[in-house]
Write a protein that holds these residues in place. Structure first.
Motif, PDB file in Angstrom:
ATOM      1  N   TRP A  38       0.749  -1.164   0.225  1.00  0.00           N
ATOM      2  CA  TRP A  38       0.132  -0.071   0.106  1.00  0.00           C
ATOM      3  C   TRP A  38       0.745   1.255   0.048  1.00  0.00           C
ATOM      4  N   ALA A  39       1.905   1.305   0.792  1.00  0.00           N
ATOM      5  CA  ALA A  39       2.905   2.506   1.039  1.00  0.00           C
ATOM      6  C   ALA A  39       3.526   2.669  -0.619  1.00  0.00           C
ATOM      7  N   GLY A  40       3.984   1.725  -1.225  1.00  0.00           N
ATOM      8  CA  GLY A  40       4.626   1.775  -2.343  1.00  0.00           C
ATOM      9  C   GLY A  40       3.690   2.327  -3.497  1.00  0.00           C
ATOM     10  N   TRP A  41       2.440   1.739  -3.353  1.00  0.00           N
ATOM     11  CA  TRP A  41       1.404   2.045  -4.477  1.00  0.00           C
ATOM     12  C   TRP A  41       1.031   3.652  -3.983  1.00  0.00           C
ATOM     13  N   LEU A  42       0.795   4.193  -3.113  1.00  0.00           N
ATOM     14  CA  LEU A  42       0.393   5.439  -2.795  1.00  0.00           C
ATOM     15  C   LEU A  42       1.344   6.471  -3.267  1.00  0.00           C
ATOM     16  N   ALA A  43       2.630   5.888  -2.776  1.00  0.00           N
ATOM     17  CA  ALA A  43       3.743   6.845  -3.469  1.00  0.00           C
ATOM     18  C   ALA A  43       3.894   6.752  -4.836  1.00  0.00           C
ATOM     19  N   ALA A  44       3.638   5.737  -5.408  1.00  0.00           N
ATOM     20  CA  ALA A  44       3.622   5.648  -6.963  1.00  0.00           C
ATOM     21  C   ALA A  44       2.621   6.377  -7.420  1.00  0.00           C
ATOM     22  N   SER A  45       1.433   6.283  -6.704  1.00  0.00           N
ATOM     23  CA  SER A  45       0.445   7.260  -7.236  1.00  0.00           C
ATOM     24  C   SER A  45       0.511   8.642  -7.419  1.00  0.00           C
ATOM     25  N   PHE A  46       1.267   9.183  -6.427  1.00  0.00           N
ATOM     26  CA  PHE A  46       1.352  10.801  -6.309  1.00  0.00           C
ATOM     27  C   PHE A  46       2.581  11.018  -7.226  1.00  0.00           C
ATOM     28  N   GLN A  47       3.585   9.865  -7.669  1.00  0.00           N
ATOM     29  CA  GLN A  47       4.553  10.151  -8.551  1.00  0.00           C
ATOM     30  C   GLN A  47       4.012   9.859 -10.076  1.00  0.00           C
ATOM     31  N   MET A  48       2.936   9.380 -10.297  1.00  0.00           N
ATOM     32  CA  MET A  48       2.361   8.922 -11.480  1.00  0.00           C
ATOM     33  C   MET A  48       2.233  10.196 -12.513  1.00  0.00           C
ATOM     34  N   ALA A  49       1.910  11.283 -11.895  1.00  0.00           N
ATOM     35  CA  ALA A  49       1.612  12.516 -12.895  1.00  0.00           C
ATOM     36  C   ALA A  49       3.022  13.054 -13.313  1.00  0.00           C
ATOM     37  N   LYS A  50       4.143  12.741 -12.523  1.00  0.00           N
ATOM     38  CA  LYS A  50       5.083  13.229 -13.094  1.00  0.00           C
ATOM     39  C   LYS A  50       6.154  12.196 -14.010  1.00  0.00           C
ATOM     40  N   LEU A  51       5.632  10.700 -13.946  1.00  0.00           N
ATOM     41  CA  LEU A  51       6.349  10.066 -14.587  1.00  0.00           C
ATOM     42  C   LEU A  51       6.576  10.272 -16.075  1.00  0.00           C
ATOM     43  N   PRO A  52       5.052  10.627 -16.742  1.00  0.00           N
ATOM     44  CA  PRO A  52       5.393  10.949 -18.236  1.00  0.00           C
ATOM     45  C   PRO A  52       6.359  12.022 -18.531  1.00  0.00           C
ATOM     46  N   GLU A  53       6.178  13.009 -17.847  1.00  0.00           N
ATOM     47  CA  GLU A  53       7.313  14.216 -18.012  1.00  0.00           C
ATOM     48  C   GLU A  53       8.801  13.703 -17.910  1.00  0.00           C
ATOM     49  N   GLN A  54       8.903  12.711 -16.728  1.00  0.00           N
ATOM     50  CA  GLN A  54      10.176  12.486 -16.590  1.00  0.00           C
ATOM     51  C   GLN A  54      10.848  11.510 -17.655  1.00  0.00           C
ATOM     52  N   PHE A  55       9.605  10.503 -18.246  1.00  0.00           N
ATOM     53  CA  PHE A  55      10.162   9.566 -19.330  1.00  0.00           C
ATOM     54  C   PHE A  55      10.340  10.408 -20.643  1.00  0.00           C
ATOM     55  N   LEU A 178       0.199   8.709 -24.553  1.00  0.00           N
ATOM     56  CA  LEU A 178       0.733   8.144 -23.484  1.00  0.00           C
ATOM     57  C   LEU A 178       0.337   8.677 -22.188  1.00  0.00           C
ATOM     58  N   SER A 179       0.191   9.996 -21.921  1.00  0.00           N
ATOM     59  CA  SER A 179      -0.136  10.397 -20.718  1.00  0.00           C
ATOM     60  C   SER A 179      -1.723   9.752 -20.041  1.00  0.00           C
ATOM     61  N   ALA A 180      -2.530   9.738 -21.303  1.00  0.00           N
ATOM     62  CA  ALA A 180      -3.896   9.246 -20.742  1.00  0.00           C
ATOM     63  C   ALA A 180      -3.930   7.613 -20.749  1.00  0.00           C
ATOM     64  N   ILE A 181      -2.905   6.985 -21.333  1.00  0.00           N
ATOM     65  CA  ILE A 181      -2.727   5.669 -21.097  1.00  0.00           C
ATOM     66  C   ILE A 181      -2.083   5.355 -19.695  1.00  0.00           C
ATOM     67  N   GLY A 182      -1.183   5.967 -19.123  1.00  0.00           N
ATOM     68  CA  GLY A 182      -0.847   5.990 -17.896  1.00  0.00           C
ATOM     69  C   GLY A 182      -1.842   6.332 -16.589  1.00  0.00           C
ATOM     70  N   ARG A 183      -2.437   7.464 -17.219  1.00  0.00           N
ATOM     71  CA  ARG A 183      -3.611   7.629 -16.078  1.00  0.00           C
ATOM     72  C   ARG A 183      -4.457   6.649 -16.006  1.00  0.00           C
ATOM     73  N   GLU A 184      -5.122   6.139 -17.065  1.00  0.00           N
ATOM     74  CA  GLU A 184      -6.150   5.036 -16.928  1.00  0.00           C
ATOM     75  C   GLU A 184      -5.597   3.686 -16.512  1.00  0.00           C
ATOM     76  N   THR A 185      -4.317   3.376 -16.871  1.00  0.00           N
ATOM     77  CA  THR A 185      -3.744   2.383 -16.247  1.00  0.00           C
ATOM     78  C   THR A 185      -3.694   2.441 -14.786  1.00  0.00           C
ATOM     79  N   GLY A 186      -3.149   3.462 -14.380  1.00  0.00           N
ATOM     80  CA  GLY A 186      -2.991   3.715 -12.872  1.00  0.00           C
ATOM     81  C   GLY A 186      -4.265   3.578 -12.201  1.00  0.00           C
ATOM     82  N   ARG A 187      -5.348   4.101 -12.708  1.00  0.00           N
ATOM     83  CA  ARG A 187      -6.750   4.128 -12.144  1.00  0.00           C
ATOM     84  C   ARG A 187      -7.127   2.630 -11.789  1.00  0.00           C
ATOM     85  N   ILE A 188      -6.881   1.887 -12.880  1.00  0.00           N
ATOM     86  CA  ILE A 188      -7.469   0.381 -13.109  1.00  0.00           C
ATOM     87  C   ILE A 188      -6.605  -0.410 -12.016  1.00  0.00           C
ATOM     88  N   VAL A 189      -5.138  -0.030 -11.832  1.00  0.00           N
ATOM     89  CA  VAL A 189      -4.403  -0.788 -10.949  1.00  0.00           C
ATOM     90  C   VAL A 189      -4.581  -0.405  -9.749  1.00  0.00           C
TER      91      VAL A 189
END
Length: 353
Positions: A38-55, A178-189
């Protein structure tokens, strides 16, 4: 005799402390794993918005600088380091959250930090295949097997229900950027993790309760073990009696050593003897030695050998013996009687008090 060998008694504090020193403590791996997830996933969720830009920034750098630098010395090494740093930056929040959570959950379960070197010592008995076969027949083995089966069922059922309800969303991913795919995948996961985590939390709490119950059960003691431990904690009665005897002897020797310096010894004349010491500046005379019968006779003998005055006063001797402890000054009620004795002694010495 058989009843005495049954483990019916709860473990004592000493037994629990010894088990803790050996690293044997109740701990639920399920609770730790769930908290880390849970902790890892919550942290990844907050980081998810920045991942496309960083990638995207990483891909832009690779595209602009090209892949040719990989073939040449320091430039290629620098590019490899930068790629590694980029991936590390993207994964760092989730990794750090999981690490901190794991430490915190274990700290709570273990009730503090635990360093047990004995737990790291090699045990050759674990290499014995017979011992391994015996473990298969234990209740713990069946409980762990059942727990693993329940986890697989829970994850499978939740995964199936989530994917069944998200079929349309999954099919629409091919038309998104790519950004939308990341957001939608994150929501499902996230939906899957939340649902599976809710069921696994119940399992983890039950596992934690089971681990504590099994821990206490493994450390249960027989009545004979409790008696032996109680005897060891309090000490052997014969040894304790011998120690008290030695202590009394040493205390008596220290008391007798003060008799030669006494001012006067008041006797009964043989049943009681009390040695008093007084000099200028003291609040009142104090008792430096006292005793009955044989001890009293020894006090009188030592006093006479060292020319300490011995005065017979049965009422005063009994009162001093009963009312005054060693190395304590006499009470005010005995001032007058003791003063008369001291006056007599000083008169005999032809000296003033």
């Amino acid at each position: 005799m058989a009843g005495a060998q049954e483990r019916t008694e709860k473990p004592t504090g000493k037994r629990l402390a010894e088990a803790r020193r050996k690293g044997n403590v109740p701990k639920s791996q399920e609770l730790t794993a769930l908290a880390v997830l849970w902790a890892g996933w919550l942290a990844a969720s907050f980081q998810m918005a920045k991942l496309p830009e960083q990638f995207r920034a990483l891909l832009d750098r690779l595209w602009t600088e090209g892949f040719a630098p990989w073939k040449s010395g320091l430039v290629g090494n620098a590019l490899a380091v930068s790629v590694f740093q980029a991936f590390l930056l993207m994964a760092a929040p989730a990794v750090m959250a999981a690490l901190v959570t794991a430490i915190a959950v274990n700290f709570v379960q273990l009730k503090g930090f635990l360093i047990a070197p004995k737990a790291l010592e090699p045990k050759f008995s674990k290499l014995n295949p017979l011992n391994g076969l015996k473990r298969f027949a234990q209740v713990r083995f069946f409980a762990e097997t059942a727990k693993s089966f329940v986890k697989i069922v829970i994850v499978g059922v939740v995964l199936y229900t989530v994917f069944q309800s998200e079929q349309e969303s999954l099919a629409a991913l091919v038309h998104m950027d790519l950004s939308a795919i990341g957001r939608e995948t994150g929501r499902i996961v996230f939906r899957f993790v939340w649902k599976a985590g809710a069921f696994l939390l119940v399992l983890a709490v039950l596992d934690f309760a089971y681990q504590r119950w099994q821990y206490i059960k493994d450390l249960m003691m027989t009545k004979q073990e409790v008696k032996e431990e109680h005897k060891q904690s309090e000490g052997n009665p014969q040894i304790k009696s011998r120690i008290r005897s030695i202590q009394r002897t040493l205390a008596r020797q220290r008391m007798m050593a003060k008799v030669p310096k006494a001012t006067v010894v008041v006797t009964n004349p043989t049943h009681y003897a009390v040695a008093l010491f007084y000099k200028e500046g003291l609040q009142a005379p104090k008792v430096v030695a006292k005793g009955m019968n044989l001890i009293a006779q020894n006090i009188i003998r030592i006093a006479r050998e060292h020319r300490v005055p011995v005065v017979q006063n049965p009422p005063l001797a009994r009162a001093l013996y009963r009312q005054v402890k060693l190395d304590q000054v006499i009470p005010e009620t005995l001032y007058r009687a003791v003063a008369k004795v001291l006056a007599y002694v000083y008169q005999q010495r032809r000296s003033k008090p």
